[in-house]
Structure formats: C-alpha cells, structure tokens
Write an enzyme that holds these catalytic residues in place. Structure first.
Site, PDB file in Angstrom:
ATOM      1  N   ASP A 254       0.812  -1.078   0.080  1.00 27.56           N
ATOM      2  CA  ASP A 254      -0.223   0.007   0.069  1.00 27.56           C
ATOM      3  C   ASP A 254       0.932   1.211   0.039  1.00 27.56           C
ATOM      4  O   ASP A 254       0.562   2.139  -0.685  1.00 27.56           O
ATOM      5  CB  ASP A 254      -0.988  -0.009   1.104  1.00 27.56           C
ATOM      6  CG  ASP A 254      -1.614  -1.351   1.229  1.00 27.56           C
ATOM      7  OD1 ASP A 254      -2.452  -1.712   0.547  1.00 27.56           O
ATOM      8  OD2 ASP A 254      -1.165  -2.025   2.471  1.00 27.56           O
TER       9      ASP A 254
ATOM     10  N   HIS B 270      -4.546  -3.282   6.383  1.00 30.33           N
ATOM     11  CA  HIS B 270      -4.244  -3.652   4.943  1.00 30.33           C
ATOM     12  C   HIS B 270      -5.839  -3.967   4.549  1.00 30.33           C
ATOM     13  O   HIS B 270      -6.165  -5.050   4.099  1.00 30.33           O
ATOM     14  CB  HIS B 270      -3.330  -4.744   4.731  1.00 30.33           C
ATOM     15  CG  HIS B 270      -3.396  -5.160   2.907  1.00 30.33           C
ATOM     16  ND1 HIS B 270      -2.982  -4.282   2.311  1.00 30.33           N
ATOM     17  CD2 HIS B 270      -3.901  -6.243   2.693  1.00 30.33           C
ATOM     18  CE1 HIS B 270      -3.082  -5.137   1.142  1.00 30.33           C
ATOM     19  NE2 HIS B 270      -3.529  -6.179   1.341  1.00 30.33           N
TER      20      HIS B 270
HETATM   21  P1  NAD Z   1      -2.825 -18.173  -3.974  1.00 30.61           P
HETATM   22  O1  NAD Z   1      -4.284 -18.837  -3.664  1.00 30.61           O
HETATM   23  O2  NAD Z   1      -2.476 -18.173  -5.596  1.00 30.61           O
HETATM   24  O3  NAD Z   1      -1.902 -18.987  -3.189  1.00 30.61           O
HETATM   25  C1  NAD Z   1      -2.138 -19.128  -1.844  1.00 30.61           C
HETATM   26  C2  NAD Z   1      -1.213 -20.526  -1.440  1.00 30.61           C
HETATM   27  O4  NAD Z   1      -1.309 -21.087   0.011  1.00 30.61           O
HETATM   28  C3  NAD Z   1      -1.876 -21.825  -2.259  1.00 30.61           C
HETATM   29  O5  NAD Z   1      -0.739 -22.444  -2.899  1.00 30.61           O
HETATM   30  C4  NAD Z   1      -2.352 -22.543  -1.029  1.00 30.61           C
HETATM   31  O6  NAD Z   1      -2.459 -24.080  -1.409  1.00 30.61           O
HETATM   32  C5  NAD Z   1      -1.525 -22.130  -0.191  1.00 30.61           C
HETATM   33  N1  NAD Z   1      -2.235 -22.490   1.332  1.00 30.61           N
HETATM   34  C6  NAD Z   1      -3.311 -22.570   1.849  1.00 30.61           C
HETATM   35  N2  NAD Z   1      -3.457 -23.037   3.133  1.00 30.61           N
HETATM   36  C7  NAD Z   1      -2.246 -23.158   3.147  1.00 30.61           C
HETATM   37  C8  NAD Z   1      -1.504 -23.426   4.673  1.00 30.61           C
HETATM   38  N3  NAD Z   1      -2.348 -23.907   5.577  1.00 30.61           N
HETATM   39  N4  NAD Z   1      -0.378 -23.484   4.691  1.00 30.61           N
HETATM   40  C9  NAD Z   1       0.485 -23.496   3.638  1.00 30.61           C
HETATM   41  N5  NAD Z   1      -0.174 -23.330   2.570  1.00 30.61           N
HETATM   42  C10 NAD Z   1      -1.364 -23.054   2.433  1.00 30.61           C
HETATM   43  O7  NAD Z   1      -2.915 -16.861  -3.373  1.00 30.61           O
HETATM   44  P2  NAD Z   1      -1.874 -15.481  -3.430  1.00 30.61           P
HETATM   45  O8  NAD Z   1      -2.326 -14.681  -4.667  1.00 30.61           O
HETATM   46  O9  NAD Z   1      -0.626 -16.262  -3.612  1.00 30.61           O
HETATM   47  O10 NAD Z   1      -2.227 -14.737  -2.422  1.00 30.61           O
HETATM   48  C11 NAD Z   1      -1.616 -15.080  -1.006  1.00 30.61           C
HETATM   49  C12 NAD Z   1      -2.321 -14.328   0.094  1.00 30.61           C
HETATM   50  O11 NAD Z   1      -1.917 -12.948  -0.071  1.00 30.61           O
HETATM   51  C13 NAD Z   1      -3.718 -14.073   0.106  1.00 30.61           C
HETATM   52  O12 NAD Z   1      -4.735 -14.183   1.137  1.00 30.61           O
HETATM   53  C14 NAD Z   1      -3.931 -12.760  -0.689  1.00 30.61           C
HETATM   54  O13 NAD Z   1      -5.227 -12.059  -0.317  1.00 30.61           O
HETATM   55  C15 NAD Z   1      -2.988 -12.163   0.010  1.00 30.61           C
HETATM   56  N6  NAD Z   1      -2.338 -10.947  -0.340  1.00 30.61           N
HETATM   57  C16 NAD Z   1      -2.037  -9.909   0.714  1.00 30.61           C
HETATM   58  C17 NAD Z   1      -1.289  -8.680   0.108  1.00 30.61           C
HETATM   59  C18 NAD Z   1      -0.759  -7.606   1.084  1.00 30.61           C
HETATM   60  O14 NAD Z   1      -0.471  -6.533   0.711  1.00 30.61           O
HETATM   61  N7  NAD Z   1      -0.789  -8.042   2.296  1.00 30.61           N
HETATM   62  C19 NAD Z   1      -1.025  -8.372  -1.320  1.00 30.61           C
HETATM   63  C20 NAD Z   1      -1.714  -9.485  -2.034  1.00 30.61           C
HETATM   64  C21 NAD Z   1      -2.039 -10.696  -1.647  1.00 30.61           C
HETATM   65  C1  LMR Z   2      -4.171  -6.546  -2.336  1.00 28.97           C
HETATM   66  O1  LMR Z   2      -3.959  -5.294  -1.749  1.00 28.97           O
HETATM   67  O2  LMR Z   2      -3.512  -6.583  -3.775  1.00 28.97           O
HETATM   68  C2  LMR Z   2      -4.417  -7.696  -1.822  1.00 28.97           C
HETATM   69  O3  LMR Z   2      -4.635  -7.721  -0.583  1.00 28.97           O
HETATM   70  C3  LMR Z   2      -5.731  -8.145  -2.654  1.00 28.97           C
HETATM   71  C4  LMR Z   2      -7.082  -7.753  -2.130  1.00 28.97           C
HETATM   72  O4  LMR Z   2      -8.030  -8.502  -1.731  1.00 28.97           O
HETATM   73  O5  LMR Z   2      -6.951  -6.379  -2.194  1.00 28.97           O
END
Ligand code: NAD
Ligand code: LMR
Length: 332
Positions: free
Chosen positions: A160, A188
């Site tokens: 962000d 977030h």
């Molecule tokens: P994704 O679904 O492509 O990957 C998530 C992975 O986690 C999958 O491979 C899944 O099998 C695995 N997983 C599920 N449960 C698990 C467990 N108990 N232990 C280990 N692995 C497990 O998702 P992504 O696009 O890689 O995003 C991951 C996370 O990050 C999501 O929650 C998304 O919302 C979050 N995210 C946060 C931010 C931020 O700025 N904080 C930004 C983008 C995404």
């Molecule tokens: C992001 O900020 O890109 C992720 O946390 C995905 C979302 O749900 O906004």
C-alpha cells in the site's frame, strides 16, 4: 569470507505470490546480493505436485546464491531453523462464503503455524504475514507464539505504501525514488489511511512537501486516497487474479529494510504491534511509519496529526478491533 546462508520460509509457495517471490529471494533482492539463502517452501498436500514444480524451476534457474531448497507439506519440517518466515499461505474467500468463514479458516491456520514456528524456528526469527486478513493473521500468530518477541511479528502494508508512492509520482510526473515519507496507517484493507501530510519530493531546489506540489486538496483527500485503498480490488478486476508481482516485490522491500535498515531521513510503513503510539489501541497489529536500524523497527514519533487524519486513524483502528473480536470468536 562468504556469509552463512540465511534460511527463509515461504508458506503458500505454490501460489501466485510464491511463484513471483521465491526467484526474487534467490537472486538476492530481499537480503542482498552477497547473502546466500536456503529456501524452505511450504504448501498443503493438494498443491504438493505444483510445489515440487517450483522446486524444479529453482534448481533449473541455477541461482548462485541459492544453497538449498526444502519443499514440503509438513509445517514442522518447513519451520525448522528458519531465520525469516514469509507467511503467504492462507485460505481465500470463495463464492458464497461469509467474512467469518474466511476468518475462521485463517485463524486456525495461523494458530497452528504459530506453534510450529515457535517450537522450530531459529531464535529471533523475523515473521512477515502477507496472507489476508494480514493484520489479524499476524495478531493470531503473535498470540499463539508467545515466546517469539512481539517486535518480530509484522504484516505487509508496504504494498500500500509503494502504491501511494506510485500514485504521487504519476500525478507529479516525478521519479518514484524521489518521493518519500508517505504513510499507510492501520489495516491492509479499504479502511487504511494513505497519508501524504509529511511526504516530500526531491527537487532541484531541495525537498518540497507533496501537499504543496500537488496543490489540490480535493484530489489528495479524494481520488488519491480511494485509489490506494481500492487498488487491490482494481488489480483483481483487471487481472482476474489478485496482485502478485507487486506483493512479492513489496515483501522483499519490507524484509530488506527491516534487516538492512532504512535510509537516513526516510521511513516506511509496516504493520507492527501497537504500543499505543498516536493513541492507537495497544494490542492491535496496525500499520505505522517506522524506521529500521540494526534489524529493529521503531515507530516514528511526534508527527502532527490533524483532526481530519485523527478520524481516519480511528476508523481503521475500529475495524481492526472488530476483526480481532471476530478472530477470537472463531477460536472459542
Ligand atoms: P494463491 O491462492 O495463489 O496462493 C496461496 C497458496 O497458499 C496456495 O498455494 C495454497 O495451496 C496455499 N495454502 C493454503 N493453505 C495453506 C496452509 N495452511 N499452509 C501453507 N500453504 C497454504 O494466493 P496468492 O495470490 O499467492 O495470495 C496469497 C495471500 O496473500 C492471499 O491471502 C492474498 O489475499 C494475500 N495478499 C496480501 C497482500 C498484502 O499486501 N498484504 C497483497 C496481495 C495478496
Ligand atoms: C491486495 O492488496 O492486492 C491484496 O490484499 C488483494 C486484495 O484483496 O485486495
């Protein structure tokens, strides 16, 4: 003399952020181009084959800094001896699911992974939670890993922060590296407060306040804030997938600055355990402006907060307090 390898855990490593993140770590983007690493990759059994594919690609890429890969579906094996833990794995919201259902799944994942980290990670392991709800997952991890110092458990709001830098750079047609000291306050989520009150731009005649250069209060209090707050949703709409390369890159920025330090006169935003600074309730994981030195973050103190900002800081704190209560209700 060559440095000892640092062990870096990435959970959810077979997912899309994992796929962007692991080559960055193996190339030295996170810890420096002189720092060897051993990657520990964790995912769940249904993703085991894909995880093995990621491991095969890491071997094929022949990264000079990569001294080993542990790819596993066993949390204990994954957490053993790790110095840095990037928690990306989690349960995504699916159609028809209520917020509470997602919270309940993630709370139990973060509760059990907290125990694995507490028992098996290296002493002084630094933890970054990326998976949503990032702040509250980090809080649960903290609660269930009481022997990990609370200063070592953080969540990602650097994406962000970087989004805010990007918006200001585009608006003013300046280099993004010349913009600094934006702040993301709070969660977030779409209640976060992207604040440019103290941000500056490097110009030929010295540093100038962003507010003075933009000179459009309506844009700064309107479109700028909502664009940053809703950028995640805009990426999902455009890509049909949530942000991955920017999330991975920002996770590297977060850890790099935490471990190697922030540049003089610059702060960054990190979700950290609130000590009550700026009258944010203690006991939340809340995004603050921080500086980092010798592997420790410190909240920047004494910034002026006007009435407009105060309300925005409180709104996002209230949301986090509600999330905390919801998370606890899922545990009982
Ligand atoms: P994704 O679904 O492509 O990957 C998530 C992975 O986690 C999958 O491979 C899944 O099998 C695995 N997983 C599920 N449960 C698990 C467990 N108990 N232990 C280990 N692995 C497990 O998702 P992504 O696009 O890689 O995003 C991951 C996370 O990050 C999501 O929650 C998304 O919302 C979050 N995210 C946060 C931010 C931020 O700025 N904080 C930004 C983008 C995404
Ligand atoms: C992001 O900020 O890109 C992720 O946390 C995905 C979302 O749900 O906004």
């Amino acid at each position: 003399m060559a440095k000892e390898p640092v062990r870096v855990l990435v959970t959810g490593a077979a997912g899309q952020i994992g796929y962007s993140l692991v080559p960055m770590i193996a190339r030295g983007v996170m810890l420096g181009t002189d720092q060897p690493v051993i990657l520990h990759l964790l995912d769940i059994p249904p993703a085991a084959e894909a995880l093995n594919g990621v491991k095969m690609e890491l071997v094929d890429a022949a990264f000079p800094l990569l001294k080993g890969v542990v790819a596993t579906t066993d949390a204990v094996e994954a957490c053993t001896g790790v110095n840095i833990a990037i928690m990306v794995g989690g349960f995504p919201r699916k159609e028809g699911m209520e917020r509470k259902d997602v919270m309940s799944k993630n709370v139990s994942i973060y509760k059990s992974q907290a125990s694995a980290l507490e028992k098996h990670a290296a002493a002084n392991c630094k933890v970054l939670v990326v998976a949503n709800p990032a702040n509250t997952n980090a809080l649960i991890l903290k609660e269930f890993a009481p022997s990990i110092p609370e200063k070592n458990i953080t969540c990602l709001t650097r994406l962000d922060h970087n989004r805010a830098l990007g918006q200001i750079s585009e608006r003013l047609s300046v280099q993004v590296c010349d913009v600094k000291n934006v702040i993301i306050w709070g969660n977030h989520s779409s209640t976060q407060y992207p604040d440019v009150s103290h941000a500056t731009v490097k110009t030929l005649s010295g540093e100038k306040p962003v507010c003075e250069l933009v000179a459009d209060d309506a844009w700064l209090k309107g479109e700028f804030i909502t664009t940053v707050q809703q950028r995640g949703a805009a990426i999902i709409k455009a890509r049909k997938l949530s942000s991955a390369l920017s999330a991975a890159s920002s996770a590297c920025d977060h850890i790099r600055d935490w471990v190697l330090g922030t540049p003089e006169g610059t702060w960054v935003s990190m979700g950290v355990y609130s000590d009550g600074s700026y009258n944010v309730p203690a006991g939340l994981i809340y995004s603050f402006p921080v500086t980092c030195c010798n592997g420790e973050w410190t909240i920047v103190k004494g910034l002026s907060i006007d009435e407009y900002s105060r309300k925005k800081l409180d709104v996002t704190a209230e949301e986090l307090t509600e999330e905390k209560a919801l998370a606890y209700s899922c545990l009982s």
